[in-house]
Design a protein around this motif. Structure first.
Motif: not given
Length: 166
Positions: A43, A130, A133
């Motif tokens: 990320p 995350h 994602l």
């Protein structure tokens, strides 16, 4: 009439995939965002990429240049004027690049089918902050990038094999 040398397709395929990848990296270096948000990056690195951090812009220029060099190497493997470049050098480049790309697609280098499959099946949990994602990027890598690198790497190894035979 002699049978056409089908192994020439490897070099042409490698050159064509270099053009495709290099065009994408050149577009990204110039400011395009096509597929930039689909790179399987952590990320923090992904945020820097999307913010057009100078390091990432420079890396896109370098990768576009490497793609141009790849086109030249692939075409040198086919042409009679490649006699000025040692065949063993061309063969070494083709095999090295091909094996590296296949290893990347399979997952030996962290990305690829193995890494994506373990993340998507839950064998390797994504970072909790995350997770969505990470799963999205794993799907993109599994369905786009890994097959692309597998095909590209196969083209390079076929080209290296062809050079070994000639």
């Amino acid at each position: 009439m002699p049978r056409p040398d089908r192994t020439r397709l490897g070099a042409y395929g490698a050159a064509a995939l270099c053009v495709a990848y290099g065009s994408m990296k050149l577009a990204q270096a110039l400011g395009a965002t096509a597929l930039a948000d689909k790179d399987p990056l952590p990320p923090e690195a992904r945020a820097r990429l999307l913010a057009r951090d100078p390091m990432f812009v420079a890396s896109h220029w370098a990768l576009a240049g490497a793609a141009v060099a790849g086109v030249i190497v692939a075409l040198l493997a086919l042409r009679p004027w490649s006699g000025s470049v040692p065949r063993r050098l061309l063969m070494g480049i083709c095999w090295t690049v091909g094996i590296f790309m296949i290893a990347r697609s399979v997952g030996v280098l962290g990305f690829g089918v193995i890494g994506d499959a373990t993340l998507l099946t839950g064998l390797r949990p994504p970072p909790p902050e995350h997770a969505a994602l990470a799963r999205e990027l794993a799907w993109w890598d599994l369905l786009l990038w890994s097959p692309f690198f597998l095909l590209w790497g196969t083209c390079w190894t076929v080209t290296g094999w062809r050079l070994r035979r000639t």
